[in-house]
Design an enzyme around this catalytic site. Structure first.
Site, PDB file in Angstrom:
ATOM      1  CB  CYS A 115      -0.930   0.012   1.205  1.00  0.00           C
ATOM      2  SG  CYS A 115      -2.053  -1.403   1.246  1.00  0.00           S
ATOM      3  CG  HIS A 262      -3.503   3.322   0.672  1.00  0.00           C
ATOM      4  ND1 HIS A 262      -3.664   2.793  -0.582  1.00  0.00           N
ATOM      5  CD2 HIS A 262      -3.772   2.317   1.555  1.00  0.00           C
ATOM      6  CE1 HIS A 262      -4.006   1.522  -0.480  1.00  0.00           C
ATOM      7  NE2 HIS A 262      -4.078   1.213   0.805  1.00  0.00           N
ATOM      8  CG  ASN A 292      -6.797  -1.040  -0.722  1.00  0.00           C
ATOM      9  OD1 ASN A 292      -5.917  -0.648  -1.475  1.00  0.00           O
ATOM     10  ND2 ASN A 292      -6.560  -1.399   0.535  1.00  0.00           N
TER      11      ASN A 292
END
EC number: 2.3.1.180
Length: 335
Positions: A115, A262, A292
């Site tokens: 991430c 993020h 995501n």
């Protein structure tokens, strides 16, 4: 030393839209349940019949970024590719991008920080440009999650969250020290590595071992996430690394024109926004549309925000990420 500036930006997402209602067809879940916990309404999943892979999606985003920078692929001196889902176990997709772009034999580096991967990659590229080693560095974040998710009720806690896509920027040399990347900040805490991980197959547990065990309850080859544990750490580390970037450069939260976090969970982004007292127009979220996308999430969001005119010349832009590793990172940019 030189300054490095983002001169080009682009993104690509697959055409195939998977809504929360679609997920109800093969797992016990609901649109309400997913939105309440994550903020996600839909995501893009690669159609297996398409030619989309992390490398090819990355190239599609890269071509946009290169064109947006007013350059050609031959102007690129180096490639940094961030992903947790490479086309192959090895080699990494950076070299595939070099081939697909049809450029000279430039270097290609793969970054595996999940991430936080794009911000880590941006930081690496920033150092190469600032020291004068390279003039134009291509930084890509690209992920193909959907092929490796457990699409069942047992796996829904992870599966409903993740989507596929790619984003890219061109980082170029500049002599204007008033604009560009002001600083980057990178951290890790490996003791929590297994709280968000894909344990096997891996070099300490190869495929033949998994097959020999023949355990129907073995889920080690699917991603695992300790959701509550990750959430608690994320909201702390996000705030810390954003403040670190601001303090390093003598700014306050009120100076941020655009925060691009993020896209892990809309609830995390909303918590950070409230904690920092930022208005809705100063935070960009697109997780509701894409889920995501790990290393691709920040460059996709950055690209969309720029295309929508929400990032303007002279704006102070902060990128921040937290994820598997645990790793967390931030970059502060004067646009």
């Amino acid at each position: 030393m030189y300054t490095s500036r983002i001169t080009g930006i682009g993104h690509y997402v697959p055409d195939n839209i998977v809504t929360n209602k679609d997920l109800e067809q093969f797992m016990e879940t609901s649109d309400e349940w997913i939105q309440e916990r994550t903020g996600i309404k839909e995501r893009r999943w690669i159609d297996p019949k398409s030619d989309d892979m992390p490398s090819t999606m990355g190239v599609k985003a890269a071509r946009q970024a290169i064109e947006n920078a007013g350059l050609t692929p031959d102007d690129i001196d180096f490639i940094v590719f961030a992903t947790l889902s490479p086309d192959y176990y090895f080699p990494g997709p950076g070299v595939q991008v070099q081939d697909l772009l049809g450029v000279k034999e430039i270097g290609a580096l793969d970054v595996r920080n999940q991430c936080s991967g794009f911000v880590y990659g941006l930081s690496v590229a920033d150092q190469f440009v600032k020291t004068g080693m390279y003039k134009n560095v291509l930084v890509i974040g690209s992920e193909y999650h959907s092929g490796g998710l457990e699409k069942s009720t047992r796996g829904r806690g992870v599966t409903v969250i993740f989507g596929d896509g790619a984003g890219a920027v061109v980082l170029s040399r500049s002599e204007d020290n008033q604009k560009g990347i002001l600083s980057t900040h990178l951290h890790s805490e490996g003791k929590h590595a297994k709280e968000l991980a894909l344990i096997g197959p891996a070099t300490n547990r190869w495929v033949d071992q998994i097959m020999e065990e023949n355990d129907p309850d073995d889920t080690s080859y699917y991603p695992y996430m300790n959701g509550n544990f990750v959430f608690k750490h994320a909201v702390t580390r996000f705030g810390q690394v954003i403040h670190e970037a601001l303090q390093t450069n003598g700014f306050q939260t009120s100076d941020i024109d655009m925060l691009i976090p993020h896209q892990a969970n809309l609830r995390i982004s909303q918590f950070i926004q409230k904690q920092m007292g930022l208005a809705d127009e100063n935070v960009y979220n697109n997780i509701m549309r894409y889920g995501n996308t790990t290393a691709a999430s920040i460059p996709i969001a950055l690209s969309e925000a720029y295309q929508e005119g929400k990032i303007k010349d002279g704006n102070l832009v902060c990128l921040a990420a937290f994820g598997s590793g645990f790793t967390w990172a931030s970059a502060l940019i004067r646009w």
